[in-house]
Motif scaffolding. Structure first.
Motif, PDB file in Angstrom:
ATOM      1  N   ARG A  60       0.789  -1.235   0.000  1.00 28.50           N
ATOM      2  CA  ARG A  60       0.000   0.000   0.000  1.00 28.50           C
ATOM      3  C   ARG A  60       0.821   1.286   0.000  1.00 28.50           C
ATOM      4  N   LEU A  61       2.090   1.185   0.375  1.00 26.12           N
ATOM      5  CA  LEU A  61       2.890   2.399   0.573  1.00 26.12           C
ATOM      6  C   LEU A  61       4.173   2.387  -0.249  1.00 26.12           C
ATOM      7  N   PRO A  62       4.664   3.566  -0.658  1.00 28.26           N
ATOM      8  CA  PRO A  62       5.943   3.665  -1.372  1.00 28.26           C
ATOM      9  C   PRO A  62       7.115   3.682  -0.367  1.00 28.26           C
ATOM     10  N   VAL A  63       7.504   2.520   0.110  1.00 27.40           N
ATOM     11  CA  VAL A  63       8.476   2.397   1.197  1.00 27.40           C
ATOM     12  C   VAL A  63       9.903   2.519   0.668  1.00 27.40           C
ATOM     13  N   SER A  64      10.697   3.373   1.324  1.00 26.96           N
ATOM     14  CA  SER A  64      12.113   3.486   0.975  1.00 26.96           C
ATOM     15  C   SER A  64      12.996   2.795   2.009  1.00 26.96           C
ATOM     16  N   ASP A  65      12.487   2.638   3.259  1.00 25.83           N
ATOM     17  CA  ASP A  65      13.249   1.960   4.311  1.00 25.83           C
ATOM     18  C   ASP A  65      12.270   1.378   5.320  1.00 25.83           C
ATOM     19  N   ILE A  66      12.629   0.220   5.863  1.00 23.91           N
ATOM     20  CA  ILE A  66      11.763  -0.442   6.839  1.00 23.91           C
ATOM     21  C   ILE A  66      12.631  -1.032   7.949  1.00 23.91           C
ATOM     22  N   VAL A  67      12.159  -0.882   9.186  1.00 28.25           N
ATOM     23  CA  VAL A  67      12.863  -1.431  10.347  1.00 28.25           C
ATOM     24  C   VAL A  67      11.836  -2.142  11.213  1.00 28.25           C
ATOM     25  N   LEU A  68      12.141  -3.371  11.597  1.00 24.25           N
ATOM     26  CA  LEU A  68      11.305  -4.110  12.537  1.00 24.25           C
ATOM     27  C   LEU A  68      12.041  -4.119  13.866  1.00 24.25           C
ATOM     28  N   GLU A  69      11.360  -3.690  14.926  1.00 26.15           N
ATOM     29  CA  GLU A  69      12.033  -3.649  16.222  1.00 26.15           C
ATOM     30  C   GLU A  69      11.129  -4.177  17.326  1.00 26.15           C
ATOM     31  N   LYS A  70      11.780  -4.728  18.331  1.00 31.90           N
ATOM     32  CA  LYS A  70      11.080  -5.161  19.533  1.00 31.90           C
ATOM     33  C   LYS A  70      11.202  -4.047  20.559  1.00 31.90           C
ATOM     34  N   ALA A  71      10.404  -4.136  21.610  1.00 30.77           N
ATOM     35  CA  ALA A  71      10.465  -3.127  22.661  1.00 30.77           C
ATOM     36  C   ALA A  71      11.855  -3.118  23.292  1.00 30.77           C
ATOM     37  N   ASP A  72      12.284  -1.944  23.699  1.00 32.54           N
ATOM     38  CA  ASP A  72      13.585  -1.841  24.343  1.00 32.54           C
ATOM     39  C   ASP A  72      13.535  -2.453  25.744  1.00 32.54           C
ATOM     40  N   ILE A  73      14.678  -2.712  26.318  1.00 31.96           N
ATOM     41  CA  ILE A  73      14.778  -3.384  27.614  1.00 31.96           C
ATOM     42  C   ILE A  73      14.079  -2.590  28.714  1.00 31.96           C
ATOM     43  N   ASP A  74      14.159  -1.267  28.679  1.00 31.90           N
ATOM     44  CA  ASP A  74      13.493  -0.454  29.693  1.00 31.90           C
ATOM     45  C   ASP A  74      11.986  -0.684  29.692  1.00 31.90           C
ATOM     46  N   SER A  75      11.408  -0.758  28.508  1.00 29.02           N
ATOM     47  CA  SER A  75       9.969  -0.995  28.399  1.00 29.02           C
ATOM     48  C   SER A  75       9.595  -2.374  28.925  1.00 29.02           C
ATOM     49  N   MET A  76      10.425  -3.365  28.625  1.00 29.89           N
ATOM     50  CA  MET A  76      10.135  -4.723  29.086  1.00 29.89           C
ATOM     51  C   MET A  76      10.215  -4.807  30.610  1.00 29.89           C
ATOM     52  N   VAL A  77      11.242  -4.201  31.212  1.00 31.63           N
ATOM     53  CA  VAL A  77      11.395  -4.222  32.672  1.00 31.63           C
ATOM     54  C   VAL A  77      10.216  -3.503  33.325  1.00 31.63           C
ATOM     55  N   ALA A  78       9.826  -2.353  32.791  1.00 32.15           N
ATOM     56  CA  ALA A  78       8.690  -1.610  33.337  1.00 32.15           C
ATOM     57  C   ALA A  78       7.409  -2.434  33.254  1.00 32.15           C
ATOM     58  N   SER A  79       7.216  -3.136  32.138  1.00 27.42           N
ATOM     59  CA  SER A  79       6.031  -3.972  31.968  1.00 27.42           C
ATOM     60  C   SER A  79       6.003  -5.103  32.991  1.00 27.42           C
ATOM     61  N   ILE A  80       7.135  -5.738  33.196  1.00 23.39           N
ATOM     62  CA  ILE A  80       7.226  -6.827  34.186  1.00 23.39           C
ATOM     63  C   ILE A  80       6.951  -6.287  35.575  1.00 23.39           C
ATOM     64  N   TYR A  81       7.516  -5.125  35.895  1.00 26.98           N
ATOM     65  CA  TYR A  81       7.315  -4.523  37.204  1.00 26.98           C
ATOM     66  C   TYR A  81       5.843  -4.193  37.431  1.00 26.98           C
ATOM     67  N   ARG A  82       5.187  -3.596  36.427  1.00 25.64           N
ATOM     68  CA  ARG A  82       3.768  -3.266  36.554  1.00 25.64           C
ATOM     69  C   ARG A  82       2.931  -4.517  36.747  1.00 25.64           C
ATOM     70  N   ARG A  83       3.238  -5.565  35.992  1.00 25.95           N
ATOM     71  CA  ARG A  83       2.494  -6.816  36.097  1.00 25.95           C
ATOM     72  C   ARG A  83       2.670  -7.425  37.486  1.00 25.95           C
ATOM     73  N   SER A  84       3.905  -7.429  37.985  1.00 25.36           N
ATOM     74  CA  SER A  84       4.200  -7.974  39.304  1.00 25.36           C
ATOM     75  C   SER A  84       3.477  -7.182  40.391  1.00 25.36           C
ATOM     76  N   SER A  85       3.491  -5.852  40.285  1.00 23.49           N
ATOM     77  CA  SER A  85       2.821  -4.997  41.260  1.00 23.49           C
ATOM     78  C   SER A  85       1.313  -5.235  41.244  1.00 23.49           C
ATOM     79  N   ALA A  86       0.745  -5.381  40.062  1.00 25.32           N
ATOM     80  CA  ALA A  86      -0.697  -5.623  39.945  1.00 25.32           C
ATOM     81  C   ALA A  86      -1.063  -6.969  40.546  1.00 25.32           C
TER      82      ALA A  86
END
Length: 93
Positions: A60-86
């Motif tokens: 659908r789009l005229p793509v010149s560059d594409i990057v696939l990325e996973k969440a950074d480590i800070d986001s993952m740690v924060a998510s785990i902490y929130r889940r544990s706290s909940a």
């Protein structure tokens, strides 16, 4: 884990493209996080969704560059902490 597909485009996208993309990507598990000028960012969490989302975007789009990325480590740690706290809060009631 949140993952993202970042696209840089050859030409700026039109006004209605964000809505069109959102409608096409939703059944595939993706959401449009950003759609402005020469940049589109799609976020998703479903494991294995990247190939179908990528194919949809490239068709659908005229793509010149594409990057696939996973969440950074800070986001993952924060998510785990929130889940544990909940879970601890739910267990103490």
């Amino acid at each position: 884990t949140e993952r993202r597909i970042l696209l840089e485009l050859e030409k700026p996208v039109g006004e209605g493209m964000a809505a069109e993309l959102a409608k096409a990507l939703e059944p595939l598990g993706g959401t449009v996080a950003e759609c402005h000028q020469h940049r589109v960012v799609v976020s998703y969490q479903r494991e294995g969704a990247a190939p179908a989302l990528t194919q949809c975007l490239l068709s659908r789009l005229p793509v010149s560059d594409i990057v696939l990325e996973k969440a950074d480590i800070d986001s993952m740690v924060a998510s785990i902490y929130r889940r544990s706290s909940a879970e601890q809060s739910a267990g103490s009631t």
